[in-house]
Design a protein around this motif. Structure first.
Motif, PDB file in Angstrom:
ATOM      1  N   UNK A   1       0.866  -1.173   0.000  1.00  0.00           N
ATOM      2  CA  UNK A   1       0.000   0.000   0.000  1.00  0.00           C
ATOM      3  C   UNK A   1       0.910   1.231   0.000  1.00  0.00           C
ATOM      4  N   UNK A   2       0.643   2.165  -0.913  1.00  0.00           N
ATOM      5  CA  UNK A   2       1.420   3.410  -0.958  1.00  0.00           C
ATOM      6  C   UNK A   2       0.429   4.557  -0.774  1.00  0.00           C
TER       7      UNK A   2
ATOM      8  N   UNK B   1       3.676   6.890   2.921  1.00  0.00           N
ATOM      9  CA  UNK B   1       3.742   5.694   3.764  1.00  0.00           C
ATOM     10  C   UNK B   1       3.660   4.458   2.874  1.00  0.00           C
ATOM     11  N   UNK B   2       4.576   3.525   3.086  1.00  0.00           N
ATOM     12  CA  UNK B   2       4.568   2.282   2.317  1.00  0.00           C
ATOM     13  C   UNK B   2       4.413   1.125   3.298  1.00  0.00           C
ATOM     14  N   UNK B   3       3.422   0.272   3.064  1.00  0.00           N
ATOM     15  CA  UNK B   3       3.181  -0.853   3.972  1.00  0.00           C
ATOM     16  C   UNK B   3       2.912  -2.117   3.166  1.00  0.00           C
ATOM     17  N   UNK B   4       3.523  -3.198   3.576  1.00  0.00           N
ATOM     18  CA  UNK B   4       3.272  -4.483   2.906  1.00  0.00           C
ATOM     19  C   UNK B   4       1.840  -4.934   3.192  1.00  0.00           C
ATOM     20  N   UNK B   5       1.182  -5.450   2.176  1.00  0.00           N
ATOM     21  CA  UNK B   5      -0.185  -5.956   2.336  1.00  0.00           C
ATOM     22  C   UNK B   5      -0.121  -7.462   2.542  1.00  0.00           C
ATOM     23  N   UNK B   6      -0.675  -7.931   3.662  1.00  0.00           N
ATOM     24  CA  UNK B   6      -0.604  -9.380   3.862  1.00  0.00           C
ATOM     25  C   UNK B   6      -1.931 -10.084   3.613  1.00  0.00           C
ATOM     26  N   UNK B   7      -3.048  -9.345   3.584  1.00  0.00           N
ATOM     27  CA  UNK B   7      -4.315 -10.033   3.304  1.00  0.00           C
ATOM     28  C   UNK B   7      -4.502 -10.189   1.791  1.00  0.00           C
ATOM     29  N   UNK B   8      -5.372 -11.097   1.380  1.00  0.00           N
ATOM     30  CA  UNK B   8      -5.515 -11.364  -0.051  1.00  0.00           C
ATOM     31  C   UNK B   8      -6.326 -10.239  -0.702  1.00  0.00           C
TER      32      UNK B   8
ATOM     33  N   UNK C   1       5.241   4.547  -8.344  1.00  0.00           N
ATOM     34  CA  UNK C   1       3.949   4.926  -7.751  1.00  0.00           C
ATOM     35  C   UNK C   1       4.134   6.050  -6.731  1.00  0.00           C
ATOM     36  N   UNK C   2       5.209   5.970  -5.945  1.00  0.00           N
ATOM     37  CA  UNK C   2       5.468   7.012  -4.945  1.00  0.00           C
ATOM     38  C   UNK C   2       5.778   8.329  -5.651  1.00  0.00           C
TER      39      UNK C   2
ATOM     40  N   UNK D   1      -4.182  14.201  -1.162  1.00  0.00           N
ATOM     41  CA  UNK D   1      -3.948  12.866  -0.629  1.00  0.00           C
ATOM     42  C   UNK D   1      -4.061  11.880  -1.778  1.00  0.00           C
ATOM     43  N   UNK D   2      -3.535  10.699  -1.584  1.00  0.00           N
ATOM     44  CA  UNK D   2      -3.666   9.697  -2.637  1.00  0.00           C
ATOM     45  C   UNK D   2      -3.285   8.342  -2.101  1.00  0.00           C
ATOM     46  N   UNK D   3      -3.871   7.302  -2.704  1.00  0.00           N
ATOM     47  CA  UNK D   3      -3.586   5.956  -2.251  1.00  0.00           C
ATOM     48  C   UNK D   3      -3.611   5.007  -3.435  1.00  0.00           C
ATOM     49  N   UNK D   4      -2.651   4.089  -3.430  1.00  0.00           N
ATOM     50  CA  UNK D   4      -2.601   3.089  -4.499  1.00  0.00           C
ATOM     51  C   UNK D   4      -1.879   1.852  -3.971  1.00  0.00           C
ATOM     52  N   UNK D   5      -1.683   0.871  -4.852  1.00  0.00           N
ATOM     53  CA  UNK D   5      -0.973  -0.343  -4.469  1.00  0.00           C
ATOM     54  C   UNK D   5       0.119  -0.613  -5.508  1.00  0.00           C
ATOM     55  N   UNK D   6       1.244  -1.144  -5.044  1.00  0.00           N
ATOM     56  CA  UNK D   6       2.376  -1.347  -5.949  1.00  0.00           C
ATOM     57  C   UNK D   6       3.099  -2.642  -5.619  1.00  0.00           C
ATOM     58  N   UNK D   7       3.679  -3.254  -6.656  1.00  0.00           N
ATOM     59  CA  UNK D   7       4.631  -4.339  -6.397  1.00  0.00           C
ATOM     60  C   UNK D   7       5.908  -3.683  -5.861  1.00  0.00           C
ATOM     61  N   UNK D   8       6.790  -4.481  -5.296  1.00  0.00           N
ATOM     62  CA  UNK D   8       8.047  -3.936  -4.759  1.00  0.00           C
ATOM     63  C   UNK D   8       8.773  -3.134  -5.840  1.00  0.00           C
TER      64      UNK D   8
END
Ligand code: WAQ
Ligand code: MG
Ligand code: MG
Ligand code: MG
Length: 255
Positions: free
Chosen positions: A8-9, A63-70, A41-42, A28-35
């Motif tokens: 999550x970015x 803020x970058x956080x790993x997503x662990x849920x599916x 994306x940032x 503000x903004x929010x998205x999802x990215x692979x490593x």
């Protein structure tokens, strides 16, 4: 479904200090990215904050956080556009569309009243359609929906098919509205931008889909709106869904 790990970015930017220091919300903004895609994306979020019609920020946080849920995947809501000649005409239509989604008129009126009293909020206000009351914490943060994205190639195909502008703003708004609408407790959403140069907004709901209205405010007005009307939901799990459930929008372009 996804084999890859996603992150999550999120970005928030403000002027005259951070949001906590009562600075003015810029973007503000929010998205999802692979490593691999985190820098790209940032950078796009940073660019959004640095070139904003609400002004130049002096506080920015990514803020970058790993997503662990599916991660869930869903089709975008259906889309329609209503032309409004004036903001007044657009607002009347918005109220009518909210009624059609099942929001009682007293609840709509109360939401507009509270909106006028809390004109600088950087997330969404939640209203329960059973009680008419605002049910989020009631502060100027509101609830930020996060962990959602729509692959840009797929969005561009969708936009071309619907003869709509290939605009990141539409992409972001429809992504958010689709995620929100997917929850069984969501009844309808009302939104217009807090950017002074953008006057188109929408009502979204399960019946009518994403219903754009071309004018909901006067140009130059920096007052935005995002309201979610919910039906008697247990607040903690509903907010958890909005903030934490990851979701990709994916349009099947074989239609
Ligand atoms: N979660 C909750 N609320 C949000 C979020 C989020 N992720 N992002 C923005 N908001 C709230 C916040 O209070 C903003 O002030 C308000 O929404 C407006 O945000 O042509 O550009 O990003 O189809 O300025 C809709 C029409 C445009 C697009 C909406 O909103 C179209 C827009 P903005
Ligand atoms: Mg936005
Ligand atoms: Mg986004
Ligand atoms: Mg904005």
């Amino acid at each position: 479904m996804q084999a890859q790990t996603y992150f999550s970015v999120r970005m928030r930017a403000s002027q005259n200090g951070s949001h906590e220091e009562e600075g003015k919300h810029i973007s503000g903004g929010e998205c999802m990215a692979t490593y691999h895609d985190i820098p790209k994306k940032a950078d796009a979020l940073l660019d959004k904050a640095l070139h904003h019609a609400r002004g130049n920020p002096d506080f920015m946080q990514i803020t970058v956080e790993k997503i662990s849920s599916s991660i869930e995947q869903t089709e975008p809501l259906s889309i329609s556009t209503h032309e409004a000649a004036t903001a007044e005409e657009g607002q009347l239509l918005a109220k009518e569309l909210l009624k059609r989604e099942g929001v009682p008129v007293e609840v709509i009126d109360n939401a507009y009243k509270q909106m006028a009293e809390n004109s600088v909020i950087r997330g969404a206000m939640l209203f329960d359609i059973c009680t008419g009351q605002r049910v989020d914490a009631g502060n100027d943060r509101g609830i930020r929906v996060s962990r959602m994205d729509w692959n840009t190639d797929n969005f561009e195909k969708w936009a071309q098919h619907h003869k709509l502008p290939n605009s990141p703003r539409v992409q972001e708004a429809l992504t958010l509205a689709t995620k929100v609408s997917q929850h069984p407790g969501s009844v309808a959403e009302l939104c217009w931008s807090d950017d002074p140069d953008y006057v188109t907004g929408y009502v979204a709901g399960k019946k009518g889909g994403y219903q754009r209205i071309t004018k909901l405010k006067q140009a130059g007005d920096e007052t935005g709106c995002r309201v979610f009307f919910v039906n008697g939901e247990e607040l903690h799990s509903y907010v958890h869904y909005l903030e934490k459930q990851p979701m990709f929008i994916q349009w099947r372009d074989n239609q």
